[in-house]
Design a protein around this motif. Structure first.
Motif, PDB file in Angstrom:
ATOM      1  N   UNK A  94     -33.651 -11.762  -8.182  1.00  0.00           N
ATOM      2  CA  UNK A  94     -35.053 -11.925  -7.766  1.00  0.00           C
ATOM      3  C   UNK A  94     -36.067 -11.614  -8.868  1.00  0.00           C
ATOM      4  N   UNK A  95     -35.976 -10.471  -9.564  1.00  0.00           N
ATOM      5  CA  UNK A  95     -36.970 -10.242 -10.617  1.00  0.00           C
ATOM      6  C   UNK A  95     -36.819 -11.204 -11.789  1.00  0.00           C
TER       7      UNK A  95
ATOM      8  N   UNK B  53     -26.747 -16.938   3.356  1.00  0.00           N
ATOM      9  CA  UNK B  53     -26.584 -17.894   2.274  1.00  0.00           C
ATOM     10  C   UNK B  53     -27.185 -17.287   1.005  1.00  0.00           C
ATOM     11  N   UNK B  54     -26.672 -17.670  -0.157  1.00  0.00           N
ATOM     12  CA  UNK B  54     -27.170 -17.055  -1.399  1.00  0.00           C
ATOM     13  C   UNK B  54     -28.682 -17.100  -1.548  1.00  0.00           C
ATOM     14  N   UNK B  55     -29.309 -18.253  -1.315  1.00  0.00           N
ATOM     15  CA  UNK B  55     -30.764 -18.317  -1.510  1.00  0.00           C
ATOM     16  C   UNK B  55     -31.494 -17.439  -0.502  1.00  0.00           C
TER      17      UNK B  55
ATOM     18  N   UNK C  50     -31.166 -13.816  -1.793  1.00  0.00           N
ATOM     19  CA  UNK C  50     -32.083 -13.573  -2.912  1.00  0.00           C
ATOM     20  C   UNK C  50     -33.506 -13.376  -2.395  1.00  0.00           C
ATOM     21  N   UNK C  51     -33.914 -14.214  -1.458  1.00  0.00           N
ATOM     22  CA  UNK C  51     -35.261 -14.075  -0.877  1.00  0.00           C
ATOM     23  C   UNK C  51     -35.411 -12.728  -0.174  1.00  0.00           C
TER      24      UNK C  51
ATOM     25  N   UNK D 295     -37.504 -18.658  -6.327  1.00  0.00           N
ATOM     26  CA  UNK D 295     -36.389 -17.871  -5.788  1.00  0.00           C
ATOM     27  C   UNK D 295     -35.267 -18.754  -5.242  1.00  0.00           C
ATOM     28  N   UNK D 296     -35.604 -19.985  -4.879  1.00  0.00           N
ATOM     29  CA  UNK D 296     -34.617 -20.905  -4.296  1.00  0.00           C
ATOM     30  C   UNK D 296     -34.116 -21.940  -5.299  1.00  0.00           C
ATOM     31  N   UNK D 297     -34.441 -21.766  -6.580  1.00  0.00           N
ATOM     32  CA  UNK D 297     -34.072 -22.739  -7.609  1.00  0.00           C
ATOM     33  C   UNK D 297     -32.605 -22.561  -7.991  1.00  0.00           C
ATOM     34  N   UNK D 298     -31.724 -23.327  -7.340  1.00  0.00           N
ATOM     35  CA  UNK D 298     -30.293 -23.168  -7.565  1.00  0.00           C
ATOM     36  C   UNK D 298     -29.890 -23.511  -8.996  1.00  0.00           C
TER      37      UNK D 298
END
Length: 244
Positions: A113-114, A159-161, A164-165, A191-194
C-alpha cells in the motif's frame, strides 16, 4: 500473477530491516567537480522515472547512489530522516550525485500500500511524498500492528487487491495522500494496479534471488553494493570515497 507475492503476513518482520547485502569496499577516487544545473533549474527538482524506481538529480551525474528500501522499514526511516536534507542539498544539488529510490517489499504484502501510493502522483511529488511518509512512518506501523483479529482473518480470505485496499485503509494511507494532492479515486486506482503490483513483487524477488538485496536499506554506488551501510554517516563516507 499476485501468487508470486509472499503470504499476506500482517506482523511486520522488522528484523528484515537494517542492512543490505555484502559488497567490496570502494577505493578512494579523485574528487569530482560540481556540475551546474541548466539556467533557472535546480538538480533537486530534476526527477524522472526509471525502470525500477525514481531518480533525482543530474541524469549524467558521475556518482549514482541507489537505495532499495521499504517505506515501513524503521532503519530506512531513520536513514531518511537523517539523510534527506544533507544528501539533497550538499550532494544531489551539486550535480555530482544522483539519487534513485527503488521499492523493495521486505515485509511482503504490507509494504505494497505505501509503495503503490507513494508513486501514485508520478515524478514530481515522488521524493517529497517519500520523505513525508518516512516522517509519519511510526503511525503507519502502529496502525497496522493494531489491526483487529477479525480484520486479519478477513484479509486472509480476501482477494489480493481487496487485501491491499484494506491495509491501506487501516494505515489511513488514502487520507494521507489525499491531503497531499492525490485524489481519492486516483489513490484507489493505484492500489488496484495489478501491473504495478506484479512489477514490484518481481523486482523484490529478482533482487533477492540475484543476491543484490538481503535486507533494507541496501545502497549501491555506481552499481556496487555499499557493504553494511545503514546510516547517513556510512553513505556520506562512501560518497566521499567515490569523489563526491
Amino acid at each position: 500473477m499476485m501468487r508470486r507475492l509472499a503470504p499476506l503476513a500482517l506482523t511486520l518482520v522488522l528484523a528484515a530491516c537494517g542492512g543490505g547485502g555484502d559488497g567490496n569496499s570502494t577505493t578512494a577516487a579523485s574528487p569530482v567537480a560540481p556540475v551546474a544545473a541548466p539556467a533557472g533549474q535546480n538538480w533537486t527538482d530534476t526527477v524522472s522515472k526509471t525502470a525500477e524506481g525514481y531518480v533525482m538529480g543530474n541524469p549524467n551525474a558521475p556518482i549514482k547512489l541507489v537505495e532499495y528500501g521499504s517505506r515501513l522499514c524503521p532503519t530506512c526511516g531513520a536513514f531518511a530522516r537523517e539523510a534527506y536534507e544533507p544528501l539533497t542539498k550538499n550532494y544531489v544539488g551539486s550535480g555530482k550525485v544522483s539519487f534513485e529510490f527503488r521499492e523493495f517489499l521486505v515485509h511482503g504484502a504490507p509494504d505494497l500500500p505505501p509503495a503503490l501510493l507513494g508513486q501514485c502522483g508520478g515524478a514530481q511529488p515522488f521524493f517529497p511524498l517519500l520523505e513525508q511518509m518516512y516522517q509519519a512512518q511510526n503511525g503507519f506501523n502502529d496502525k497496522l500492528q493494531a489491526m483487529p483479529q477479525a480484520m486479519q482473518q478477513q484479509l486472509q480470505a480476501a482477494k489480493p487487491v481487496d487485501a491491499i485496499r484494506m491495509m491501506a485503509e487501516q494505515m489511513d494511507l488514502i487520507n494521507f495522500v489525499k491531503q497531499r494532492g492525490i485524489p481519492e479515486a486516483k489513490a484507489r486506482a493505484c492500489l488496484a494496479n495489478m501491473g504495478e503490483i506484479d512489477r514490484l513483487t518481481k523486482q523484490t524477488q529478482d533482487k533477492t534471488q540475484d543476491g543484490t538485496v538481503s535486507g533494507t536499506p541496501t545502497f549501491l554506488i555506481n552499481g556496487k553494493v555499499v557493504p553494511n551501510a545503514i546510516s547517513w554517516k556510512d553513505i556520506e563516507s562512501a560518497l566521499k570515497q567515490n569523489g563526491a
